[in-house]
Design an enzyme around this catalytic site. Structure first.
Site, PDB file in Angstrom:
ATOM      1  N   ASN A 115       0.790  -1.494  -0.181  1.00 33.92           N
ATOM      2  CA  ASN A 115       0.047  -0.068   0.018  1.00 33.92           C
ATOM      3  C   ASN A 115       1.141   1.182   0.125  1.00 33.92           C
ATOM      4  O   ASN A 115       1.495   1.480   1.026  1.00 33.92           O
ATOM      5  CB  ASN A 115      -0.836   0.227   1.393  1.00 33.92           C
ATOM      6  CG  ASN A 115      -2.059   1.026   1.249  1.00 33.92           C
ATOM      7  OD1 ASN A 115      -1.603   2.177   1.340  1.00 33.92           O
ATOM      8  ND2 ASN A 115      -3.085   0.721   1.222  1.00 33.92           N
ATOM      9  N   SER A 116       0.854   1.940  -1.204  1.00 31.98           N
ATOM     10  CA  SER A 116       2.035   2.955  -1.248  1.00 31.98           C
ATOM     11  C   SER A 116       2.052   4.231  -0.507  1.00 31.98           C
ATOM     12  O   SER A 116       0.862   4.256   0.268  1.00 31.98           O
ATOM     13  CB  SER A 116       1.733   3.337  -2.736  1.00 31.98           C
ATOM     14  OG  SER A 116       2.110   2.499  -3.706  1.00 31.98           O
ATOM     15  N   GLN A 117       3.085   4.800  -0.218  1.00 35.35           N
ATOM     16  CA  GLN A 117       3.006   5.971   0.742  1.00 35.35           C
ATOM     17  C   GLN A 117       2.183   7.085   0.369  1.00 35.35           C
ATOM     18  O   GLN A 117       1.963   7.248  -1.059  1.00 35.35           O
ATOM     19  CB  GLN A 117       4.554   6.599   0.400  1.00 35.35           C
ATOM     20  CG  GLN A 117       4.662   7.869   1.236  1.00 35.35           C
ATOM     21  CD  GLN A 117       5.952   8.504   1.312  1.00 35.35           C
ATOM     22  OE1 GLN A 117       6.922   8.357   0.335  1.00 35.35           O
ATOM     23  NE2 GLN A 117       6.333   9.310   2.176  1.00 35.35           N
TER      24      GLN A 117
END
Length: 386
Positions: free
Chosen positions: A99-101
């Protein structure tokens, strides 16, 4: 009065993202409507905001407060290692889904510049959060998302259903796009690429945008924002640095170190020289990116020693050339050994000095043009090829 729980939750993250400029006002209602915690599994490996390392697993069932604090921090969260084969609590070898920044997520969505009625193709569903943000903003019927890994895709589909969003979710090879849903106004990739699949351009309307993390196998990576032209090409500047997991079909296949030295002890058949350029000068992400554009078909690794000393190894993809440079703290001259038809350290040093001569340009001065015959990088304008 703001409570400690609120500071660690969605409101605190939203405030931090707005203050930094990452979360624009038009995306704030969507951020609130699509909670990140709905798209994060119970076991995660939190990263750092700078992306320099990853921590051991945080398990929601064992420590819900630590899990929630990680979810509502501006950090990436690794959710899978080694294509799902790693199941331990420690970090695996290669992170393969995340889950990306949040700052990167909303920065890329800002680059995408969506408008009501736009149709969007997303490559790399991951946990489904980015697809959910797009579907909430544009309507589920206007979003198609593709994920290669069936287990990852299933998790994302469950997450999307739980929040009553139903974008078209495909399990397949993202390089091919999705012809039944074309044409699209926007294409966004949440995995990095080294070659822009031409199918994405073919499936995007003229004037449409493609936003994707791009980088060579050398190191350094940036977000490409390409405008599709009437002539079948797509071109544009890079907007910011990035660090994403590679599209699986474009992962590099690299030979082991011993293949290059052919079983001999270092320095083997290498030619010895020296340089006054410290390898520390090439540590920065933009430096790596700039050098990578001029030293194609190569990669590098670091061998750490004691007392802050280390060796940087450079290799050619064709397994014919290698180089090493020894770093010692406080030194003003460094030992270089090179072998093979390409003098890899000479190329690297020349590329770095070229970058300095151009005024040490940042990512936004570089650009990329892609057409049916391949892709080209440039500095400042498309005609100034690198």
């Amino acid at each position: 009065m703001t409570t400690r729980k609120e500071e660690a939750g969605p409101s605190g993250l939203a405030s931090a993202l707005v203050a930094s400029g990452a979360l624009q006002s038009e995306w704030l209602p969507t951020f609130r409507a699509v909670p990140r915690d709905m798209f994060v599994p119970s076991r995660i490996w939190p990263g750092t905001e700078a992306g320099t390392r990853q921590h051991p697993v945080v398990d929601r069932d064992k420590d819900p407060d630590a899990w929630l604090a990680a979810v509502y921090s501006n950090i990436p969260l690794t959710t899978q290692w080694d294509d799902g084969t790693h199941t331990g609590d420690g970090v695996g070898v290669t992170p393969t889904s995340s889950n990306s920044q949040p700052a990167m997520v909303f920065g890329m969505l800002s680059d995408l510049d969506v408008r009501d009625g736009h149709r969007v193709l997303e490559i790399g569903t991951g946990t489904g959060w980015n697809a959910a943000l797009l579907a909430s903003r544009l309507g589920s019927g206007n979003v198609v998302t593709i994920e290669y890994d069936p287990q990852v895709a299933k998790g994302a589909a469950d997450n999307l259903r739980a929040i009553d969003l139903t974008p078209v979710a495909i399990v397949g090879d993202g390089r091919l796009g999705y012809p039944p849903g074309a044409p699209f106004d926007r294409v966004i990739a949440t995995c990095s690429i080294g070659e822009v699949p031409y199918a994405w351009i073919e499936q995007t309307v003229p004037g449409g945008l493609i936003v994707a993390p791009w980088g060579t196998g050398y190191g350094g990576e940036a977000i490409a924002r390409l405008v599709v032209g009437e002539d079948g090409t797509a071109s544009g500047h890079f907007t910011r640095s990035s660090a994403f997991m590679r599209l699986r079909q474009q992962r590099p296949q690299r030979a082991e170190h011993d293949v290059y030295l052919k079983g001999q002890e270092w320095p083997a058949d290498g030619v010895t020289s020296s340089t006054t350029l410290s390898p520390e000068a090439l540590d920065g992400w933009v430096e790596l990116f700039a050098v990578s554009l001029r030293v194609r078909g190569t990669f590098w690794s670091v061998e750490n020693d004691e007392d802050g000393e280390y060796v940087v190894w450079y290799y050619s993809d064709d397994q014919q050339s290698w180089a090493s440079i020894d770093y010692k703290p406080g030194a003003t001259e460094f030992l270089v050994v090179q072998s093979g038809p390409r003098k890899l350290w000479d190329e690297t040093e020349a590329a770095y000095r070229w970058w300095k001569e151009q005024g040490s340009p940042d990512f936004t001065r570089f650009g990329l043009t892609v057409g049916p015959d391949g892709q080209k990088t440039w500095l400042d304008r498309p005609g100034n090829l690198i």
